[in-house]
Every structure is written in C-alpha cells, then in structure tokens.
Design a protein around this motif. Structure first.
Motif, mmCIF file in Angstrom:
data_model
loop_
_atom_site.group_PDB
_atom_site.id
_atom_site.type_symbol
_atom_site.label_atom_id
_atom_site.label_comp_id
_atom_site.label_asym_id
_atom_site.label_seq_id
_atom_site.Cartn_x
_atom_site.Cartn_y
_atom_site.Cartn_z
ATOM 1 N N PRO A 34 23.071 63.704 43.025
ATOM 2 C CA PRO A 34 22.071 62.797 42.449
ATOM 3 C C PRO A 34 20.941 62.451 43.415
ATOM 4 O O PRO A 34 19.846 62.097 42.988
ATOM 5 N N GLN A 35 21.183 62.563 44.701
ATOM 6 C CA GLN A 35 20.163 62.258 45.698
ATOM 7 C C GLN A 35 19.264 63.459 45.983
ATOM 8 O O GLN A 35 18.403 63.396 46.854
ATOM 9 N N GLY A 36 19.433 64.547 45.269
ATOM 10 C CA GLY A 36 18.637 65.748 45.484
ATOM 11 C C GLY A 36 19.327 66.702 46.433
ATOM 12 O O GLY A 36 20.485 66.530 46.790
ATOM 13 N N THR A 37 18.608 67.735 46.861
ATOM 14 C CA THR A 37 19.168 68.706 47.793
ATOM 15 C C THR A 37 19.308 68.063 49.164
ATOM 16 O O THR A 37 18.393 67.428 49.662
ATOM 17 N N MET A 38 20.484 68.235 49.745
ATOM 18 C CA MET A 38 20.737 67.684 51.073
ATOM 19 C C MET A 38 21.051 68.828 52.022
ATOM 20 O O MET A 38 21.673 69.818 51.629
ATOM 21 N N LYS A 39 20.635 68.675 53.279
ATOM 22 C CA LYS A 39 20.887 69.685 54.311
ATOM 23 C C LYS A 39 21.911 69.139 55.296
ATOM 24 O O LYS A 39 21.863 67.977 55.680
ATOM 25 N N MET A 40 22.816 70.032 55.692
ATOM 26 C CA MET A 40 23.879 69.649 56.612
ATOM 27 C C MET A 40 24.014 70.719 57.698
ATOM 28 O O MET A 40 23.922 71.915 57.413
ATOM 29 N N THR A 41 24.225 70.268 58.926
ATOM 30 C CA THR A 41 24.495 71.164 60.054
ATOM 31 C C THR A 41 25.849 70.789 60.632
ATOM 32 O O THR A 41 26.115 69.611 60.890
ATOM 33 N N GLN A 42 26.697 71.784 60.811
ATOM 34 C CA GLN A 42 28.005 71.565 61.424
ATOM 35 C C GLN A 42 28.097 72.437 62.676
ATOM 36 O O GLN A 42 27.952 73.653 62.599
ATOM 37 N N ASN A 43 28.310 71.797 63.821
ATOM 38 C CA ASN A 43 28.501 72.509 65.077
ATOM 39 C C ASN A 43 29.993 72.620 65.335
ATOM 40 O O ASN A 43 30.716 71.620 65.273
ATOM 41 N N LEU A 44 30.436 73.836 65.603
ATOM 42 C CA LEU A 44 31.856 74.120 65.775
ATOM 43 C C LEU A 44 32.145 74.526 67.213
ATOM 44 O O LEU A 44 31.384 75.293 67.806
ATOM 45 N N LYS A 58 32.198 79.134 69.927
ATOM 46 C CA LYS A 58 31.187 78.152 69.568
ATOM 47 C C LYS A 58 30.475 78.700 68.344
ATOM 48 O O LYS A 58 30.334 79.913 68.192
ATOM 49 N N GLY A 59 30.020 77.796 67.478
ATOM 50 C CA GLY A 59 29.322 78.257 66.299
ATOM 51 C C GLY A 59 28.601 77.149 65.579
ATOM 52 O O GLY A 59 28.611 75.990 66.001
ATOM 53 N N GLN A 60 27.974 77.533 64.470
ATOM 54 C CA GLN A 60 27.210 76.583 63.671
ATOM 55 C C GLN A 60 27.228 77.026 62.211
ATOM 56 O O GLN A 60 27.188 78.220 61.909
ATOM 57 N N VAL A 61 27.302 76.030 61.312
ATOM 58 C CA VAL A 61 27.223 76.267 59.877
ATOM 59 C C VAL A 61 26.062 75.437 59.343
ATOM 60 O O VAL A 61 26.006 74.222 59.563
ATOM 61 N N LEU A 62 25.124 76.090 58.659
ATOM 62 C CA LEU A 62 23.997 75.415 58.026
ATOM 63 C C LEU A 62 24.225 75.438 56.528
ATOM 64 O O LEU A 62 24.437 76.513 55.949
ATOM 65 N N SER A 63 24.185 74.262 55.886
ATOM 66 C CA SER A 63 24.499 74.166 54.452
ATOM 67 C C SER A 63 23.424 73.400 53.701
ATOM 68 O O SER A 63 22.769 72.514 54.249
#
Length: 141
Positions: free
Chosen positions: A122-132, A111-116
C-alpha cells in the motif's frame, strides 16, 4: 507495517539452486549467515539477524532468513569463479518481490548483497538492501 513488508523481512528466502557449473572455492557444511537490512523510507532501523544453515555445492545461495519458502522462485543463477549471482521472484499476499543477489565465497567465509524491490505494498514500491556475511562453523549435523 504491511503484510508485504513483513513478508519481505521475515519470509523471503533465497531458495537453493542446483547447477552443473563449477563450484566456487568454499567448504560445504554448517554456516552462520548475518543479514543487515536497510529499507528506504523505513520508519525505524531493522535489527540484523543471524541464522545457521547447511550450504552444499548443490545449494550455494544462502538464505536471508530462517523462514520457509513461500512463493519464491529462483529465476536465474550463475556461477563465475567464486561469485554466485541470482535473480529471485516471490509472490505473497498480493505483493511481488524481485531480488538480485551476489555472494563471493572465500574458503570458509563469504560476503554478499541482495537488492530487492517490493511492489504491491500500500505504500508503493519499496527498495531494500541486504548485506550478507557468512562463515563456516563445521560439518552439517
């Protein structure tokens, strides 16, 4: 959807890294990884994706997609017991993606997680979370 955002979903790859450190408790072989992605401010839900890959003691960082690497570099990785941590940087079409990931192996599963953060969109900085989540299917073909 911008090219940088599409890239972050479909082309970001967590490249394998070799290490002289001790390996976590896991069985090398063919693994199936399921990735659930949430993006702050996304106009719609992103469907989960699954893919298969060979994971070895030399390649402990599971991929988040099936796409080939395109400008991604593992900046740092560490192994502590059954936990693998890494920092990844991708540069693609004017966007920079910085990711920090962690997976915890438990024999034939993880199990894991990636935070990006995606910068330069163009929409600015975006945050993404991926659960693995992953499980071993058998030996590599």
């Amino acid at each position: 959807m911008s090219a940088a955002l599409e890239y972050s979903f479909f082309a970001m790859l967590l490249a394998g890294a070799t290490t002289a450190q001790a390996s976590p408790d896991f069985e090398p072989g063919l693994w199936e990884t399921r990735v659930e992605t949430q993006m702050v401010g996304a106009p719609m839900a992103i469907p989960p994706v699954s893919h298969r890959e060979c994971i070895t003691r030399e390649h402990l960082i599971p991929k988040t997609t099936q796409q080939p690497d395109a400008g991604c570099t593992v900046i740092d990785h560490r192994i502590s017991g059954n936990t693998v941590r890494w920092h990844l940087r991708c540069d693609h079409e004017g966007a920079r993606i910085e990711s920090n990931g962690t997976v915890i192996y438990a024999g034939e599963s993880f199990k894991g997680q990636v935070l990006s953060r995606v910068r330069g969109d163009p929409q600015g900085t975006m945050k993404m979370t991926q659960n693995l989540t992953g499980h071993r299917l058998g030996p590599c073909p």
